[in-house]
Design a protein around this motif. Structure first.
Motif, PDB file in Angstrom:
ATOM      1  N   PHE A 161     -29.199 -26.568  37.744  1.00 47.06           N
ATOM      2  CA  PHE A 161     -28.935 -25.315  38.456  1.00 47.06           C
ATOM      3  C   PHE A 161     -27.848 -25.775  39.312  1.00 47.06           C
ATOM      4  N   PRO A 162     -27.004 -24.434  39.694  1.00 43.65           N
ATOM      5  CA  PRO A 162     -25.656 -24.643  40.530  1.00 43.65           C
ATOM      6  C   PRO A 162     -25.935 -24.826  41.868  1.00 43.65           C
ATOM      7  N   PRO A 163     -25.311 -25.293  42.776  1.00 41.02           N
ATOM      8  CA  PRO A 163     -25.457 -25.481  44.095  1.00 41.02           C
ATOM      9  C   PRO A 163     -25.428 -23.989  44.874  1.00 41.02           C
ATOM     10  N   VAL A 164     -26.007 -24.049  45.908  1.00 37.02           N
ATOM     11  CA  VAL A 164     -25.982 -22.745  46.810  1.00 37.02           C
ATOM     12  C   VAL A 164     -25.137 -22.984  47.772  1.00 37.02           C
ATOM     13  N   SER A 165     -24.318 -21.868  47.872  1.00 35.64           N
ATOM     14  CA  SER A 165     -23.118 -21.805  48.919  1.00 35.64           C
ATOM     15  C   SER A 165     -23.526 -21.079  50.273  1.00 35.64           C
ATOM     16  N   ILE A 166     -23.760 -21.949  51.507  1.00 30.32           N
ATOM     17  CA  ILE A 166     -24.220 -21.623  52.637  1.00 30.32           C
ATOM     18  C   ILE A 166     -23.324 -22.097  53.586  1.00 30.32           C
ATOM     19  N   GLY A 167     -22.681 -21.267  54.767  1.00 30.90           N
ATOM     20  CA  GLY A 167     -21.922 -21.508  55.755  1.00 30.90           C
ATOM     21  C   GLY A 167     -20.580 -22.557  55.345  1.00 30.90           C
ATOM     22  N   GLY A 168     -19.929 -22.537  54.271  1.00 26.21           N
ATOM     23  CA  GLY A 168     -18.750 -23.059  53.632  1.00 26.21           C
ATOM     24  C   GLY A 168     -19.018 -24.181  53.075  1.00 26.21           C
ATOM     25  N   GLU A 169     -20.262 -24.700  52.934  1.00 33.06           N
ATOM     26  CA  GLU A 169     -20.523 -25.716  52.051  1.00 33.06           C
ATOM     27  C   GLU A 169     -21.577 -25.431  50.896  1.00 33.06           C
ATOM     28  N   HIS A 170     -21.678 -26.352  50.062  1.00 30.71           N
ATOM     29  CA  HIS A 170     -22.540 -25.956  48.862  1.00 30.71           C
ATOM     30  C   HIS A 170     -23.601 -27.010  48.922  1.00 30.71           C
ATOM     31  N   TRP A 171     -24.928 -26.346  48.653  1.00 36.22           N
ATOM     32  CA  TRP A 171     -26.116 -27.241  49.118  1.00 36.22           C
ATOM     33  C   TRP A 171     -26.984 -27.493  47.884  1.00 36.22           C
ATOM     34  N   TYR A 172     -27.650 -28.721  47.597  1.00 41.61           N
ATOM     35  CA  TYR A 172     -28.545 -29.057  46.474  1.00 41.61           C
ATOM     36  C   TYR A 172     -29.630 -29.394  46.803  1.00 41.61           C
ATOM     37  N   ASP A 173     -30.454 -29.832  45.881  1.00 38.99           N
ATOM     38  CA  ASP A 173     -31.779 -30.374  46.099  1.00 38.99           C
ATOM     39  C   ASP A 173     -31.866 -31.507  46.899  1.00 38.99           C
ATOM     40  N   GLY A 174     -32.711 -31.496  48.142  1.00 35.74           N
ATOM     41  CA  GLY A 174     -32.844 -32.541  48.851  1.00 35.74           C
ATOM     42  C   GLY A 174     -33.659 -33.626  48.232  1.00 35.74           C
ATOM     43  N   GLY A 175     -34.217 -33.618  47.345  1.00 33.81           N
ATOM     44  CA  GLY A 175     -34.739 -34.792  46.743  1.00 33.81           C
ATOM     45  C   GLY A 175     -33.571 -35.861  46.320  1.00 33.81           C
TER      46      GLY A 175
END
Length: 322
Positions: A161-175
């Motif tokens: 799955f693609p990362p999610v862009s939030i607040g100028g950063e790209h976020w991935y699975d916390g696992g």
């Protein structure tokens, strides 16, 4: 009593968590004030975190079960066929588009209901740019606007799955950093913790992986993630056991009763397999595992030992006693 619920990642195997939650809420009548999760555990935690009373929590638990039973296949969660996969990997950085998952989150979770004093929700995400682990906390107003986006990010497995862009950063699975966010919950000093994993554990709290055979690149990638993430989660559980067994050695710590609910054997399917029959089977397995669960050795606290005479003598002399 301040009771916490910790939910691990596991993709489609999150149905196991829901089966266990059903038993805890309906049969044991447990209440939870702190909910923490990673990946699919973040989804389940955020759903339950809308509760503003114990009765609402029970209602949401039933609704969550029905939501899982309403999943009729992988296309309900994500889209992507073989023809488009190469294009997605090259230009979007992922095999699949979680369009269904995104819709499900926004349809089923009311962001405003998450921000109240009664229940705390914490979910784990990892920044692609820095690699930093972030616990998104429903008590912090700066997360309010993007909380649901963080929920989606926590379930966004790299490559798939693609990362999610939030607040100028790209976020991935916390696992990637914390599959079972037990450590962040222990810091909240709850009176009791219930941990639900989507993988079995042996007597040493080591993850038991299902047997696998070599196959496609997709299978190899899933297996690699499974091995890495299960090891990360097991390390957290072992650390909690060590602290509880020798709690007096850790300044400011106290033993916390921990109930671990884990499958008796590896669950069927892989993390991306949302077959309705497997979901139903995993729900039932979770319910039965919760029935069998007890507070394990991790919670049988020894008393703090008497300090040796060599450490007592300086203290006595300091007080003027000879």
């Amino acid at each position: 009593m301040k009771r916490a619920l910790v939910l691990s990642g596991g993709g489609s195997k999150g149905a196991f968590e829901v089966g266990a939650i059903t038993y805890l809420l309906t049969q044991l009548k447990l209440d939870f004030h702190l909910l923490a999760g990673t990946s699919v555990g973040a989804l389940n935690a955020a759903y339950l975190g809308q509760a503003r009373s114990q009765s609402e929590l029970q209602e949401l638990g039933e609704e969550l079960k029905e939501t899982w039973l309403g999943i009729k296949g992988s296309r309900v969660i994500y889209r992507g066929g073989m023809l488009g996969n190469l294009w997605r990997v090259l230009f979007r950085g992922a095999l699949y588009d979680p369009v269904g998952l995104r819709e499900l989150i926004h349809q089923r979770i009311d962001q405003e209901r998450l921000f109240h004093r009664r229940t705390v929700v914490k979910i784990a995400v990892v920044s692609f740019e820095t690699g930093n682990l972030l616990y998104v906390d429903s008590r912090r107003p700066e997360f309010r606007q993007d909380f649901l986006a963080y929920v989606l990010a926590s379930a966004s497995m790299p490559f798939f799955f693609p990362p999610v862009s939030i607040g100028g950063e790209h976020w991935y699975d916390g696992g990637l950093r914390d599959l079972t966010p037990l450590g962040t919950v222990i810091k909240e000093y709850p009176d009791e913790i219930v941990v639900i994993t989507t993988f079995p554990l042996n007597s040493k709290l080591e993850a038991i992986l299902p047997p696998a055979v070599t196959g496609s690149v997709l299978k190899a990638a899933l297996r690699t993630l499974e091995i890495l993430l299960n090891e990360i989660s097991a390390n957290d559980l072992q650390l909690a056991q060590a602290i509880n067994k020798a709690w007096w050695r850790y300044p400011g710590k106290r033993p916390i009763p921990i109930r671990i609910i884990a499958p008796a054997k590896p669950l069927p399917g892989d993390a991306l397999d949302f077959d309705p029959e497997k979901i139903r089977a995993n729900l039932q397995a979770g319910y039965e595992a919760a029935q069998r669960s007890r507070f394990l050795e991790i919670t049988r606290f020894p008393a703090a030992p008497n300090p040796p005479v060599s450490t007592l003598k300086p203290q006595i002399e300091e007080k003027g006693v000879r």
